[in-house]
Design a protein around this motif. Structure first.
Motif, PDB file in Angstrom:
ATOM      1  N   GLY A   1      -3.475 -15.383  33.788  1.00 19.09           N
ATOM      2  CA  GLY A   1      -2.662 -16.348  33.053  1.00 19.09           C
ATOM      3  C   GLY A   1      -3.472 -17.222  32.118  1.00 19.09           C
ATOM      4  O   GLY A   1      -2.937 -17.757  31.134  1.00 19.09           O
ATOM      5  N   LYS A   2      -4.759 -17.358  32.403  1.00 22.54           N
ATOM      6  CA  LYS A   2      -5.631 -18.199  31.573  1.00 22.54           C
ATOM      7  C   LYS A   2      -6.344 -17.422  30.475  1.00 22.54           C
ATOM      8  O   LYS A   2      -6.958 -18.030  29.592  1.00 22.54           O
ATOM      9  CB  LYS A   2      -6.672 -18.896  32.454  1.00 22.54           C
ATOM     10  N   ILE A   3      -6.274 -16.085  30.523  1.00 19.08           N
ATOM     11  CA  ILE A   3      -7.072 -15.299  29.566  1.00 19.08           C
ATOM     12  C   ILE A   3      -6.240 -14.322  28.728  1.00 19.08           C
ATOM     13  O   ILE A   3      -6.782 -13.681  27.833  1.00 19.08           O
ATOM     14  CB  ILE A   3      -8.198 -14.527  30.282  1.00 19.08           C
ATOM     15  N   ILE A   4      -4.940 -14.217  29.006  1.00 22.85           N
ATOM     16  CA  ILE A   4      -4.087 -13.358  28.194  1.00 22.85           C
ATOM     17  C   ILE A   4      -3.224 -14.227  27.292  1.00 22.85           C
ATOM     18  O   ILE A   4      -2.555 -15.158  27.751  1.00 22.85           O
ATOM     19  CB  ILE A   4      -3.206 -12.438  29.069  1.00 22.85           C
ATOM     20  N   VAL A   5      -3.258 -13.930  26.002  1.00 26.61           N
ATOM     21  CA  VAL A   5      -2.499 -14.686  24.989  1.00 26.61           C
ATOM     22  C   VAL A   5      -1.172 -13.972  24.773  1.00 26.61           C
ATOM     23  O   VAL A   5      -1.130 -12.887  24.192  1.00 26.61           O
ATOM     24  CB  VAL A   5      -3.281 -14.770  23.663  1.00 26.61           C
ATOM     25  N   SER A   6      -0.095 -14.558  25.252  1.00 26.46           N
ATOM     26  CA  SER A   6       1.194 -13.873  25.191  1.00 26.46           C
ATOM     27  C   SER A   6       2.009 -14.196  23.948  1.00 26.46           C
ATOM     28  O   SER A   6       2.928 -13.459  23.597  1.00 26.46           O
ATOM     29  CB  SER A   6       2.024 -14.207  26.441  1.00 26.46           C
ATOM     30  N   ASP A   7       1.687 -15.290  23.259  1.00 27.44           N
ATOM     31  CA  ASP A   7       2.547 -15.726  22.147  1.00 27.44           C
ATOM     32  C   ASP A   7       1.956 -15.481  20.755  1.00 27.44           C
ATOM     33  O   ASP A   7       2.606 -15.732  19.747  1.00 27.44           O
ATOM     34  CB  ASP A   7       2.889 -17.210  22.290  1.00 27.44           C
ATOM     35  N   ARG A   8       0.694 -15.019  20.694  1.00 23.89           N
ATOM     36  CA  ARG A   8       0.014 -14.778  19.408  1.00 23.89           C
ATOM     37  C   ARG A   8       0.043 -16.017  18.505  1.00 23.89           C
ATOM     38  O   ARG A   8       0.104 -15.900  17.278  1.00 23.89           O
ATOM     39  CB  ARG A   8       0.613 -13.580  18.665  1.00 23.89           C
TER      40      ARG A   8
ATOM     41  N   ILE B   1     -13.171 -12.449  29.369  1.00 24.99           N
ATOM     42  CA  ILE B   1     -12.185 -11.810  28.491  1.00 24.99           C
ATOM     43  C   ILE B   1     -11.140 -12.803  27.997  1.00 24.99           C
ATOM     44  O   ILE B   1     -10.639 -13.643  28.749  1.00 24.99           O
ATOM     45  CB  ILE B   1     -11.467 -10.659  29.234  1.00 24.99           C
ATOM     46  N   LEU B   2     -10.831 -12.671  26.700  1.00 21.98           N
ATOM     47  CA  LEU B   2      -9.639 -13.276  26.114  1.00 21.98           C
ATOM     48  C   LEU B   2      -8.936 -12.141  25.378  1.00 21.98           C
ATOM     49  O   LEU B   2      -9.565 -11.434  24.594  1.00 21.98           O
ATOM     50  CB  LEU B   2     -10.005 -14.403  25.145  1.00 21.98           C
ATOM     51  N   ALA B   3      -7.638 -11.928  25.638  1.00 23.54           N
ATOM     52  CA  ALA B   3      -6.960 -10.772  25.051  1.00 23.54           C
ATOM     53  C   ALA B   3      -5.506 -11.080  24.752  1.00 23.54           C
ATOM     54  O   ALA B   3      -4.847 -11.811  25.499  1.00 23.54           O
ATOM     55  CB  ALA B   3      -7.047  -9.571  25.997  1.00 23.54           C
ATOM     56  N   THR B   4      -5.028 -10.532  23.660  1.00 19.13           N
ATOM     57  CA  THR B   4      -3.608 -10.616  23.362  1.00 19.13           C
ATOM     58  C   THR B   4      -2.842  -9.691  24.310  1.00 19.13           C
ATOM     59  O   THR B   4      -3.392  -8.731  24.849  1.00 19.13           O
ATOM     60  CB  THR B   4      -3.345 -10.205  21.897  1.00 19.13           C
TER      61      THR B   4
ATOM     62  N   LEU C   1     -10.165  -9.715  22.379  1.00 17.55           N
ATOM     63  CA  LEU C   1      -9.354  -8.615  21.845  1.00 17.55           C
ATOM     64  C   LEU C   1      -8.162  -9.232  21.129  1.00 17.55           C
ATOM     65  O   LEU C   1      -7.265  -9.783  21.767  1.00 17.55           O
ATOM     66  CB  LEU C   1      -8.881  -7.698  22.975  1.00 17.55           C
ATOM     67  N   SER C   2      -8.165  -9.157  19.811  1.00 16.81           N
ATOM     68  CA  SER C   2      -7.144  -9.838  19.010  1.00 16.81           C
ATOM     69  C   SER C   2      -6.042  -8.894  18.531  1.00 16.81           C
ATOM     70  O   SER C   2      -5.203  -9.277  17.717  1.00 16.81           O
ATOM     71  CB  SER C   2      -7.807 -10.486  17.790  1.00 16.81           C
TER      72      SER C   2
ATOM     73  N   PHE D   1      -6.553 -12.737  12.744  1.00 21.80           N
ATOM     74  CA  PHE D   1      -6.158 -13.584  13.882  1.00 21.80           C
ATOM     75  C   PHE D   1      -7.399 -13.998  14.676  1.00 21.80           C
ATOM     76  O   PHE D   1      -7.525 -15.159  15.092  1.00 21.80           O
ATOM     77  CB  PHE D   1      -5.169 -12.825  14.779  1.00 21.80           C
ATOM     78  N   PHE D   2      -8.316 -13.067  14.876  1.00 14.87           N
ATOM     79  CA  PHE D   2      -9.589 -13.379  15.549  1.00 14.87           C
ATOM     80  C   PHE D   2     -10.278 -14.537  14.829  1.00 14.87           C
ATOM     81  O   PHE D   2     -10.712 -15.519  15.459  1.00 14.87           O
ATOM     82  CB  PHE D   2     -10.484 -12.140  15.542  1.00 14.87           C
ATOM     83  N   LEU D   3     -10.373 -14.456  13.494  1.00 19.14           N
ATOM     84  CA  LEU D   3     -11.081 -15.481  12.719  1.00 19.14           C
ATOM     85  C   LEU D   3     -10.365 -16.831  12.780  1.00 19.14           C
ATOM     86  O   LEU D   3     -11.012 -17.876  12.896  1.00 19.14           O
ATOM     87  CB  LEU D   3     -11.223 -15.029  11.270  1.00 19.14           C
ATOM     88  N   SER D   4      -9.032 -16.810  12.714  1.00 18.11           N
ATOM     89  CA  SER D   4      -8.280 -18.070  12.743  1.00 18.11           C
ATOM     90  C   SER D   4      -8.453 -18.781  14.088  1.00 18.11           C
ATOM     91  O   SER D   4      -8.630 -20.002  14.139  1.00 18.11           O
ATOM     92  CB  SER D   4      -6.794 -17.805  12.490  1.00 18.11           C
TER      93      SER D   4
END
Length: 376
Positions: free
Chosen positions: A314-321, A293-296, A272-273, A211-214
């Motif tokens: 809200g701008k740095i947490i990925v909630s939907d993967r 930071i960018l994090a799931t 953080l993937s 996921f990190f690579l994609s």
């Protein structure tokens, strides 16, 4: 003379991971005038970094149950508890909570430090059932406490105690931090003007490096200045994937390192993937190193980042993967140095929550609550 309270810290393995580091910090800051700790490892001797530091630096005995049948491990452990006259057993691993059944009359603390439902998929149903048997639990995030309550553990039997963290970088002057960053980049052959996106971890299901690579591939196709840095022992499948994506000239792979904290200052962004976490130590280390930071949205990520406020999280947490939304957030971070600086300015608020003195007060309250009255 005051009689010390013997506490056995039981852990599944003593490798080089984050749980082992937390055990080391717990033992380092534990009041040795009051408590006499012993570490028991349910597996074989590994001669790891943390074993050496616990044994040689802290002078805490380390005993391995060894490569014997499980039933004999239970018998051997029960004998050790009796021989050491232990008053408290602190199971540091979820997998060792099942030793509760051979400790009648002993104050036993169970632990959960990673996603409960990942643990459930990795151990048999019998071991899982008995790993939920302790009367008292310590977890390192509210997320994990909620998972235990869903399994029927009363909230009053659970204490949330965050991980300890000793910061190294956040008090460094900006000019020295920039100098360190430039030196690290030169050493690793990373362009000085690149926006470096770092990740840490082995290629396991939980870390989800594909996921990190994609996400990196999609974002870097729109912003050629983005550069990747993967820290740790990355296996062949990930190396092959990087070549398949034709990204080999846009990545540095460090291989196994003693401490990721020494390399993280080279990065601008830490991604953080993971698909599963408890309280991710690597995220805290990256914050200390000055990374945006960018994090799931996993485990204790929200708890770590919530002092920044919802406008930032809200701008740095990925909630939907989803790769598109994650890559959009990564692009936003890479193209907005002022926003990255705003994250850095809030990092002391984050790190204060993991101060060892504060965390040890929480541990001490638990130990004092469980200690026999005649030994208080």
């Amino acid at each position: 003379m005051e009689i010390k309270i013997t506490i056995i810290c039981l852990i599944g393995q003593l490798g080089n991971g984050g749980s082992e580091k937390q055990l080391y910090l717990f033992l380092k800051y534990l009041d040795k005038d009051k408590y006499s700790p012993v570490v028991v490892v349910s597996s074989i001797c590994t001669e790891s970094r943390w074993e050496k530091q616990i044994r040689d630096e802290l002078l805490v005995p380390v005993i391995f149950l060894g490569n014997i049948p499980k039933i004999l491990k239970f018998v051997k452990f029960a004998w050790l508890v009796f021989k050491k006259r232990a008053s408290i057993v602190f199971s540091w691993s979820f997998y060792t909570n099942a030793f509760f059944i051979v400790c009648p009359g002993i104050k036993f603390i169970g632990s959960l430090r990673g996603d409960l439902f990942i643990a459930k998929s990795q151990i048999g149903p019998v071991n899982y059932k008995y790993s939920l048997k302790p009367n008292y639990f310590v977890v390192n995030s509210r997320f994990l406490a909620k998972e235990l309550t869903l399994e029927g553990i009363p909230m009053e039997n659970i204490s949330v105690v965050y991980n300890m963290f000793v910061h190294e970088h956040c008090s460094v002057e900006p000019s020295k931090r920039a100098e360190e960053r430039n030196i690290l980049r030169k050493k690793m052959g990373i362009p000085q003007d690149a926006v470096v996106v770092a990740g840490i971890g082995r290629n396991s299901f939980e870390k989800d490096l594909p996921f990190f690579l994609s996400v990196f591939e999609k974002a870097s196709s729109s912003d050629k200045i983005i550069f990747g840095l993967l820290i740790g022992d990355i296996d062949k499948s990930i190396r092959d994937k990087i070549r398949e994506m034709n990204l080999q000239d846009r990545f540095v792979l460090t291989g196994e390192v003693e401490s990721a904290r020494k390399i993280l200052p080279a990065a601008d962004i830490f991604f953080l993937s993971s698909v599963s976490e408890g309280m991710p130590n690597s995220l805290i280390e990256a914050i200390d190193a000055g990374c945006a930071i960018l994090a799931t949205d996993v485990g204790g990520v929200w708890e770590i980042l919530e002092p920044l406020g919802t406008d930032i999280t809200g701008k740095i947490i990925v909630s939907d993967r989803e790769v598109p939304s994650a890559s959009d957030k990564l692009l936003f971070l890479s193209q907005n140095p002022c926003f990255r600086k705003k994250i850095m300015e809030g990092r002391m608020k984050i790190l204060e929550r993991f101060n060892p003195d504060k965390i040890m007060k929480d541990y001490c309250m638990i130990l004092e609550h469980l200690s026999p009255p005649d030994q208080m």
